[in-house]
Design an enzyme around this catalytic site. Structure first.
Site, PDB file in Angstrom:
ATOM      1  N   LYS A 123       0.844  -1.191   0.000  1.00 36.45           N
ATOM      2  CA  LYS A 123       0.000   0.000   0.000  1.00 36.45           C
ATOM      3  C   LYS A 123       0.883   1.246   0.000  1.00 36.45           C
ATOM      4  O   LYS A 123       1.918   1.272   0.669  1.00 36.45           O
ATOM      5  CB  LYS A 123      -0.909  -0.026   1.237  1.00 36.45           C
ATOM      6  CG  LYS A 123      -1.952   1.090   1.271  1.00 36.45           C
ATOM      7  CD  LYS A 123      -2.876   0.943   2.490  1.00 36.45           C
ATOM      8  CE  LYS A 123      -3.935   2.014   2.528  1.00 36.45           C
ATOM      9  NZ  LYS A 123      -4.837   1.884   3.690  1.00 36.45           N
ATOM     10  N   SER A 155      -9.760   1.933   2.665  1.00 32.59           N
ATOM     11  CA  SER A 155      -8.855   2.622   1.782  1.00 32.59           C
ATOM     12  C   SER A 155      -7.832   1.730   1.085  1.00 32.59           C
ATOM     13  O   SER A 155      -7.248   2.144   0.081  1.00 32.59           O
ATOM     14  CB  SER A 155      -8.127   3.710   2.571  1.00 32.59           C
ATOM     15  OG  SER A 155      -7.310   3.142   3.575  1.00 32.59           O
ATOM     16  N   SER A 198      -9.990  -0.339   6.894  1.00 30.27           N
ATOM     17  CA  SER A 198      -9.400  -0.242   5.559  1.00 30.27           C
ATOM     18  C   SER A 198      -8.686  -1.472   5.014  1.00 30.27           C
ATOM     19  O   SER A 198      -8.330  -1.501   3.843  1.00 30.27           O
ATOM     20  CB  SER A 198      -8.424   0.927   5.499  1.00 30.27           C
ATOM     21  OG  SER A 198      -9.143   2.124   5.324  1.00 30.27           O
TER      22      SER A 198
HETATM   23  N1  GLN Z   1     -13.257   4.341   5.817  1.00 30.08           N
HETATM   24  C1  GLN Z   1     -12.641   4.776   7.029  1.00 30.08           C
HETATM   25  C2  GLN Z   1     -12.217   6.215   6.906  1.00 30.08           C
HETATM   26  O1  GLN Z   1     -12.476   6.778   5.904  1.00 30.08           O
HETATM   27  C3  GLN Z   1     -11.495   3.888   7.391  1.00 30.08           C
HETATM   28  C4  GLN Z   1     -10.228   4.263   6.775  1.00 30.08           C
HETATM   29  C5  GLN Z   1      -9.062   3.424   7.209  1.00 30.08           C
HETATM   30  O2  GLN Z   1      -9.215   2.408   7.885  1.00 30.08           O
HETATM   31  N2  GLN Z   1      -7.883   3.889   6.855  1.00 30.08           N
HETATM   32  O3  GLN Z   1     -11.647   6.791   7.783  1.00 30.08           O
END
Ligand code: GLN
Length: 453
Positions: free
Chosen positions: A59, A134, A158
């Protein structure tokens, strides 16, 4: 078969499908081929590890020495780190080969990959749908067979949510089990790096390779690391499973609910005991998370000032103007929204009402889990309320987007481990089963996931 063959296959697959899936932001083909060749040449004399020669993806918020690391932000479009994250160092010594860096929502803020500052990634099962986020690039690349496995990060879901949407396995370890050194911080008290793999056994192997105490991360735990692979006994007889009624109630797609209930029947058939419980503070988790995560983000992202990292705005009038212009030009809308929300929640007049209150609710959410774990080994529910959604269908409403995280966020707030494993399909799109465990009890989480799988 040689390592060079494996790496070759990986790039061939990328050439064939990534024009459509768009999982990668940066490929590292020359270096990957050089390391593959080096491994092949030493092959006779090398002691080969279990991950020897496997092509992997990382990532793009995990720093890689000399390999562009953007966090999918235009702000960092020219950033070449001068060091490797601890997880990257560990995977290099495990003899894996890094194929490239994977797309994500900008600074890991989002759940669909549509917040990437470069391009959106598509769901390999249906290109009109989001891969989740994400870590959407990390999930899509594994699901599309472009790499063997990948690393993602999970602040509020995410790793698990994109794994669910893409029909693969994604694990968020206990907070502090995997070093965050070299993970570009979003919300430091919630962020964890973890594996995205095709099956549970691979997840156990990869987790084994990346865990361990790291003096470079002050929140890194100094815990005994068990042998995760030997935990995969296939036996769940007598194991106590709690199913929170809040996780199968309002807002959960009936097809998701059916798939989860069917999965629980399978585990019951293997001798597990399934009972309903309550996690009464679940309804506050989304509000609590978005206050805390945004507060931490507003502080963490202060370092992006146009001076130290990334792109600097041209022709500023003075220093303040340089900060303002660089940040206005460099960050996307969602990142700006979180910075504003977090700055507001931390400001002196509102700190007690928002930030402090959210910290207190976080403790209540953690206690909900502790109480259930007094009588149960794992908690099971869906990973996300629905399967993947159509691209563009939620981009104009951040609140509906935030609600997708309702089942994953509590786990980060409590700092405990959880895995998402595939448990069926609805209209051709995968559904994820979430298995949540006690702090540092990754072994049981993996054992249940493996027995079910
Ligand atoms: N969807 C969540 C957010 O937008 C989780 C993001 C994540 O785990 N990095 O914060």
């Amino acid at each position: 078969i040689t390592v060079s063959d494996l790496v070759d296959e990986s790039y061939k697959r990328i050439a064939a499908v990534d024009g459509k899936v768009k999982a990668f932001l940066t490929l590292d083909e020359e270096n990957a081929r050089t390391s593959a060749k080096a491994l092949d040449e030493q092959s006779g004399s090398l002691e080969k590890g279990l991950l020897y020669g496997l092509p992997i993806g990382i990532k793009d918020n995990i720093v890689t020495e000399g390999l562009r690391t953007t966090c999918a932000s235009q702000f960092l479009s020219n950033y070449n780190p001068i060091y490797d994250a601890t997880v990257v160092t560990k995977l290099k010594s495990a003899q894996t080969v890094t194929i490239g860096k994977l797309n994500m929502d900008e600074f890991a803020m989002g759940g669909s990959n549509e917040n990437s500052g470069f391009h959106a990634t598509h769901n390999p099962w249906n290109l009109d749908y989001v891969p989740g986020g994400s870590s959407g690039g990390s999930a899509a690349a594994v699901a599309a067979g472009e790499v063997y496995f990948s690393l993602g990060s999970d602040t509020g879901g995410s790793i698990r949510q994109p794994a669910a949407y893409c029909g693969i396995v994604g694990m968020k370890p206990t907070y502090g089990l995997v070093s965050r050194f070299g993970l570009v911080a979003f919300a430091s008290s919630l962020d964890q790096i973890g594996p995205l793999t095709k099956n549970v056994e691979d997840s156990a192997y990869l987790l084994q390779a990346i865990t361990g105490h790291d003096a470079m991360d002050s929140t890194s735990l100094n815990a005994d690391i068990p042998d995760y692979v030997s935990a995969l006994t296939g036996d769940v007889k007598g194991l106590r499973i709690a199913v929170p009624k809040e996780y199968l109630g309002q807002g959960i797609d009936p097809k998701v609910k059916d798939a989860v209930l069917t999965a629980l029947k399978v585990l019951e058939g293997q001798g597990a005991i399934v009972e309903e419980v309550s996690l009464p503070h679940s309804e506050y988790a989304v509000a609590t998370y978005y206050l805390l995560a945004s507060s931490e983000a507003s502080s963490n992202l202060a370092r992006f000032d146009g001076v130290r990292y990334g792109v600097r705005s041209e022709n500023p009038k003075n220093l303040l103007d340089l900060y303002i212009k660089s940040r206005s030009e460099g960050f996307g809308d969602e990142v700006k929204r979180r910075i504003m929300l977090g700055t507001y929640a931390l400001s002196s007049g509102y700190y007690d009402a928002y930030y402090l209150k959210a910290q207190k609710v976080r403790t209540l959410i953690k206690q909900d889990f502790e109480q259930v774990f007094e009588n149960y080994d794992v908690i099971i529910g869906p990973t996300a309320p629905t399967p993947a959604f159509r691209m563009g269908s939620q981009t104009d409403n951040p609140l509906t987007m935030y609600l997708n995280d309702i089942l994953t966020i509590p786990v980060n707030l409590a700092g405990i481990p959880a895995i998402s494993v595939p448990c069926g399909f609805a209209d051709g799109l995968p559904i994820g089963l979430q298995i949540i465990g006690k702090a540092l009890d990754e072994s049981t989480v993996l054992r249940v996931a493996h027995a079910y799988e």
